[in-house]
Design a protein around this motif. Structure first.
Motif, PDB file in Angstrom:
ATOM      1  N   LYS A 188     -40.456  23.203  61.285  1.00 38.97           N
ATOM      2  CA  LYS A 188     -39.514  24.164  61.886  1.00 38.97           C
ATOM      3  C   LYS A 188     -39.283  23.844  63.366  1.00 38.97           C
ATOM      4  O   LYS A 188     -39.439  24.692  64.247  1.00 38.97           O
ATOM      5  N   GLU A 189     -38.912  22.595  63.622  1.00 39.91           N
ATOM      6  CA  GLU A 189     -38.801  22.128  65.005  1.00 39.91           C
ATOM      7  C   GLU A 189     -37.421  22.304  65.614  1.00 39.91           C
ATOM      8  O   GLU A 189     -37.246  22.093  66.799  1.00 39.91           O
ATOM      9  N   GLU A 190     -36.432  22.644  64.786  1.00 41.85           N
ATOM     10  CA  GLU A 190     -35.071  22.759  65.320  1.00 41.85           C
ATOM     11  C   GLU A 190     -34.606  24.204  65.340  1.00 41.85           C
ATOM     12  O   GLU A 190     -34.896  24.980  64.431  1.00 41.85           O
ATOM     13  N   GLY A 191     -33.882  24.570  66.374  1.00 45.52           N
ATOM     14  CA  GLY A 191     -33.218  25.862  66.430  1.00 45.52           C
ATOM     15  C   GLY A 191     -34.103  27.013  66.871  1.00 45.52           C
ATOM     16  O   GLY A 191     -35.300  26.878  67.091  1.00 45.52           O
ATOM     17  N   ASP A 192     -33.458  28.169  67.000  1.00 48.07           N
ATOM     18  CA  ASP A 192     -34.129  29.410  67.388  1.00 48.07           C
ATOM     19  C   ASP A 192     -34.657  30.059  66.118  1.00 48.07           C
ATOM     20  O   ASP A 192     -33.921  30.684  65.359  1.00 48.07           O
TER      21      ASP A 192
END
Length: 269
Positions: free
Chosen positions: A157-161
């Motif tokens: 879950k490394e991308e985005g808010d």
């Protein structure tokens, strides 16, 4: 970060921390008829995006070339293989998935609390394969090997808010396999939707088309998740949106292979 969203089905959510099929089943339809399934996903956990067939649902059948029939049969044979923890090949595939996901961490056993790190619901992943079968493990492994960057981004879950409560990666992956089987009407002897017929053309050109579409769908699902600012209660709505977008892209005139899908561009190796 606050927990976002409400409504929709429920499943075993993951709090974000830093770091055999029945071909007689008529539960298949177009995106316009999709409705959220029951609260229990494939018997436990996630809610599946299950389609309800209406009484007046009349379908046309699409004729297949001999080559397309062979490709469909081979794919259906894969769908019929249940995950069996006693089969060495299945054990090896599960170990390979762990190695691809966490290359620096030694796996202590095929039944271990470590599996929860990947987003399985318990310490024995085999219980989560009951709905998707062995092909759902093959899909995850194909994703990890062919698009490792995207695989790791989604796993960690490394991308985005991100939401405080995230979807469990591995179990969501099994759900995506199940959704694609429904969307493409793969339990039928012949495709009964334009989407299913279109996919078989791609499959006859590329026998890994289902695995590739799985990678595209998983990345698209995460993109929709972020765009909708979703949290665990929104998973069904995200899956419905993902399915609708995939169907739309598959029917675009310019698409002659899966690599032409707009959502394919989101994948990175």
């Amino acid at each position: 970060m606050d927990d976002r969203g409400s409504g929709g089905g429920s499943f075993v959510a993951v709090r974000r921390i830093s770091q055999g099929l029945d071909r007689s089943n008529t539960c298949q339809t177009s995106s316009a008829e999709v409705a959220a399934g029951s609260a229990a996903w494939l018997g436990r956990g996630l809610s599946c995006v299950c389609a309800q067939r209406r009484e007046d649902d009349s379908r046309q059948s699409f004729d297949l070339t001999p080559d397309q029939e062979d490709c469909l049969q081979r794919l259906q044979n894969r769908l019929d293989i249940a995950y069996d923890s006693s089969i060495p090949e299945h054990q090896d595939a599960l170990r390979a998935l762990w190695k691809a996901a966490f290359p620096e961490e030694e796996l202590h056993g095929l039944i271990s609390e470590q599996w929860k790190e990947m987003g399985w619901q318990g310490k024995d992943p085999s219980t989560d394969f009951r709905g998707g079968g062995f092909i759902s493990l093959e899909n995850l492994l194909y994703f990890a090997r062919n698009f490792p960057k995207s695989f790791q981004d989604l796993l960690r879950k490394e991308e985005g808010d991100r939401s405080m409560w995230e979807y469990p990666f591995a179990v969501a992956g099994v759900n995506i396999t199940f959704m694609l089987i429904q969307m493409l009407d793969l339990e039928a002897v012949k495709p009964r939707t334009f989407v299913g017929a279109t996919f078989l053309k791609f499959l006859s050109d590329n026998e890994s088309a289902f695995d590739l579409l799985y990678c595209i769908a998983f990345k698209l699902m995460d993109h929709q998740w972020l765009a909708m600012r979703a949290s665990y209660m929104d998973f069904n709505a995200v899956m419905k949106s993902t399915r609708h977008q995939l169907e739309k892209e598959l029917l675009e005139k310019e698409v002659t292979r899966l690599e032409d899908l707009p959502s394919y561009m989101m994948l990175t190796r």
